[in-house]
Design a protein around this motif. Structure first.
Motif: not given
Length: 275
Positions: A89-99, A179-196
């Motif tokens: 639920i939170s991932l798409p909302i966080g990506l959109i509101t941040g971008y 494409r920017i969110m999928r290729r450049y932003i999501l991979p960087v946020t994925f690891s910290p989010l999984v840990i969180f």
């Protein structure tokens, strides 16, 4: 992106080993549990710890150790499920509101501020009170409460990443926003989010135990730690072991998450500075 040097310390080792042991005990519950956690034997009520019943028995003669072991399956498994649904639920909302910093961003941020302004346990109790007691309603309530923390965390990551030069280069190269969110932003946020999310399991388990203790979560005869504490309150003076051992189980699980969390918070902070 420069990799943050990783070093082990005592708290991290203890936390990981403790978490692994707890999870393994839950997975091996059918083989290592000494008794049936649901079997009632009134002739063995309030038995103190012994070789036959290492943690004693409760007011219905059920083995407390067996119920704690099976309680690991319930608490950890459902906490993981809650974390996954909240993540989705939170991932798409966080990506959109941040971008995109548009009107929708202001709406979600005010909603998040309102949610976070109320203590988790208070808001969760209020939601379960409206939905009615039960395990499913408890899970829905926790998701509705915890999503705000995930969205704020994701949004802070995305805002930080969008300031980097390679995001500007990607935009100038003609890449679409998706494409920017999928290729450049999501991979960087994925690891910290999984840990969180993984470290947030300690808070989720504590919320589940608190709600079950109040009678709003797991219902008898489910062997859940909070429900076991609720059953033990009426017999604490004559059978204190009924409350001590489930309480220690909750303490150890939350402690394991906290020990790991303290270390990874420092690593994540260093990673974000070097993104």
């Amino acid at each position: 992106m420069k990799k943050t040097p990783y070093s082990w310390d005592a708290s991290l080792i203890v936390g990981i080993n403790l978490l692994i042991i707890i999870v393994l005990i839950g997975l091996l519950a059918p083989w290592i549990s000494p008794h049936d956690p649901l079997k009632v034997n009134l002739s063995n009520r309030f038995v103190f710890p012994s070789w036959t019943y290492p943690f004693g028995t409760d007011h219905l003669g059920r083995c407390i150790l067996s119920r704690i072991i099976y309680g690991i399956r319930i608490s950890v498994a459902f906490a993981f499920l809650i974390m996954i649904v909240t993540f989705i639920i939170s991932l798409p909302i966080g990506l959109i509101t941040g971008y995109w910093r548009a009107r929708a961003n202001h709406f979600f941020m005010r909603l998040i501020d309102g949610t976070l302004a109320i203590p988790d346990i208070v808001l969760t109790i209020a939601i379960v009170g409206m939905l009615g007691p039960g395990f499913l309603n408890m899970m829905i309530a926790i998701i509705l409460v915890r999503w705000a923390s995930y969205v704020r965390f994701i949004r802070s990551l995305v805002l930080k990443i969008c300031e980097e030069d390679y995001i500007l280069s990607a935009r100038m190269s003609g890449n679409t926003h998706a494409r920017i969110m999928r290729r450049y932003i999501l991979p960087v946020t994925f690891s910290p989010l999984v840990i969180f999310g993984a470290l947030d399991m300690g808070k989720i388990v504590l919320l589940m135990a608190g709600l079950s203790f109040l009678g709003l979560g797991a219902q008898p005869p489910t062997p859940e730690w909070g429900a076991m504490l609720r059953d033990a309150t009426a017999y604490f003076q004559i059978a204190p072991h009924m409350m001590v051992f489930p309480g220690v189980a909750i303490l150890l699980f939350v402690l394991a998450c906290q020990l790991i969390s303290d270390r990874f918070k420092k690593l994540n902070a260093a990673d974000l500075k070097e993104v």
